[in-house]
Design a protein around this motif. Structure first.
Motif, short mmCIF file in Angstrom:
data_model
loop_
_atom_site.label_atom_id
_atom_site.label_comp_id
_atom_site.label_asym_id
_atom_site.label_seq_id
_atom_site.Cartn_x
_atom_site.Cartn_y
_atom_site.Cartn_z
N ARG A 129 -17.41 -5.69 2.70
CA ARG A 129 -18.63 -6.48 2.62
C ARG A 129 -18.32 -7.85 2.02
N ASN A 130 -18.64 -8.90 2.73
CA ASN A 130 -18.52 -10.28 2.25
C ASN A 130 -17.16 -10.59 1.64
N GLY A 131 -16.09 -10.18 2.30
CA GLY A 131 -14.75 -10.46 1.81
C GLY A 131 -14.23 -9.48 0.78
N TYR A 132 -15.04 -8.52 0.36
CA TYR A 132 -14.62 -7.51 -0.60
C TYR A 132 -14.28 -6.22 0.14
N VAL A 133 -13.26 -5.54 -0.34
CA VAL A 133 -12.87 -4.24 0.20
C VAL A 133 -12.97 -3.24 -0.95
N CYS A 134 -13.60 -2.11 -0.67
CA CYS A 134 -13.82 -1.08 -1.67
C CYS A 134 -13.33 0.24 -1.10
N ALA A 135 -12.76 1.09 -1.95
CA ALA A 135 -12.28 2.39 -1.50
C ALA A 135 -12.61 3.45 -2.53
N VAL A 136 -12.82 4.66 -2.03
CA VAL A 136 -13.08 5.82 -2.89
C VAL A 136 -12.39 7.02 -2.25
N THR A 137 -11.74 7.84 -3.07
CA THR A 137 -11.11 9.07 -2.60
C THR A 137 -11.98 10.24 -3.04
N LYS A 191 -13.02 2.20 7.61
CA LYS A 191 -11.87 3.06 7.83
C LYS A 191 -12.06 4.36 7.05
N THR A 192 -11.67 5.46 7.65
CA THR A 192 -11.67 6.75 7.00
C THR A 192 -10.26 7.31 7.11
N LEU A 193 -9.67 7.62 5.97
CA LEU A 193 -8.28 8.09 5.93
C LEU A 193 -8.25 9.54 5.44
N PRO A 194 -8.31 10.51 6.36
CA PRO A 194 -8.32 11.92 5.94
C PRO A 194 -6.90 12.41 5.63
N PHE A 195 -6.80 13.36 4.72
CA PHE A 195 -5.56 14.05 4.44
C PHE A 195 -5.91 15.47 4.01
N LYS A 196 -4.90 16.31 3.75
CA LYS A 196 -5.12 17.75 3.58
C LYS A 196 -6.14 18.10 2.51
N THR A 197 -6.14 17.42 1.37
CA THR A 197 -7.01 17.82 0.26
C THR A 197 -8.18 16.88 0.03
N GLY A 198 -8.34 15.86 0.87
CA GLY A 198 -9.45 14.93 0.66
C GLY A 198 -9.52 13.87 1.74
N VAL A 199 -10.31 12.87 1.43
CA VAL A 199 -10.48 11.75 2.35
C VAL A 199 -10.66 10.48 1.52
N THR A 200 -10.08 9.40 2.00
CA THR A 200 -10.29 8.10 1.36
C THR A 200 -11.11 7.25 2.32
N ARG A 201 -12.25 6.79 1.84
CA ARG A 201 -13.14 5.96 2.66
C ARG A 201 -13.02 4.51 2.22
N VAL A 202 -12.97 3.62 3.19
CA VAL A 202 -12.80 2.19 2.93
C VAL A 202 -14.03 1.46 3.44
N TYR A 203 -14.59 0.60 2.59
CA TYR A 203 -15.79 -0.15 2.89
C TYR A 203 -15.47 -1.64 2.82
N HIS A 249 -9.71 -12.89 3.82
CA HIS A 249 -9.21 -12.56 5.16
C HIS A 249 -7.79 -12.01 5.10
N ARG A 250 -7.37 -11.54 3.93
CA ARG A 250 -6.02 -11.00 3.77
C ARG A 250 -5.99 -9.52 4.12
N CYS A 251 -4.79 -9.06 4.50
CA CYS A 251 -4.57 -7.63 4.74
C CYS A 251 -4.67 -6.88 3.42
N VAL A 252 -5.00 -5.60 3.51
CA VAL A 252 -5.05 -4.74 2.33
C VAL A 252 -4.24 -3.47 2.60
N TRP A 253 -3.78 -2.85 1.53
CA TRP A 253 -3.08 -1.56 1.60
C TRP A 253 -3.87 -0.59 0.74
N ILE A 254 -4.30 0.52 1.35
CA ILE A 254 -5.13 1.51 0.66
C ILE A 254 -4.32 2.80 0.50
#
Length: 135
Positions: free
Chosen positions: A64-72, A50-62, A114-119
């Motif tokens: 892998r193997n049940g782990y979710v990682c994000a960076v803005t 998932k890529t979540l763009p907004f006016k001043t940046g972007v948050t990318r969601v990765y 397998h749970r939902c996440v909120w980024i």
């Protein structure tokens, strides 16, 4: 054989075994705990889901193997400004990295299974929020 020498060897082996167990336990808690902050390299393991763009940046969601990682990441890096990124697996508290950064906030990693996440991500006064996703 001298029983004193045998006792010292046994105590030494027990001390070594206890140290190995302590280290492996700490690694297990870090690897399988509900959350961990990844290194400061700005990269997450896995594939971009998932890529979540907004006016001043972007948050990318990765993922892998049940782990979710994000960076803005800031659109215009340079001057230090307030940035944040958070990932919350449903049923757990969010894991947040926030502060004054020049390039990016995060990465932040949680074990979601397998749970939902909120980024959420923010750079300056602009932000993005995903709602429950990756269910």
């Amino acid at each position: 054989m001298d029983s004193g020498a045998t006792g010292r060897r046994l105590r030494g082996r027990l001390a070594l075994a206890a140290a190995v167990l302590a280290v492996s336990g700490a690694l297990t808690l870090t690897a399988t705990g509900t959350a961990q902050a990844a290194g400061s390299s700005g990269a997450c393991a896995g594939r971009v889901v998932k890529t979540l763009p907004f006016k001043t940046g972007v948050t990318r969601v990765y993922q892998r193997n049940g782990y979710v990682c994000a960076v803005t990441v800031a659109k215009d890096p340079g001057a230090a400004r307030t940035m944040s990124v958070s990932v919350q697996a449903r049923g757990n508290r969010p894991v947040v990295d926030s502060g004054r950064y020049r390039y990016h906030a995060g990465p932040v990693t949680v074990h979601a299974g397998h749970r939902c996440v909120w980024i959420r991500g923010a750079v300056g006064r602009y932000s993005v929020s995903s709602g429950w996703t990756l269910c």
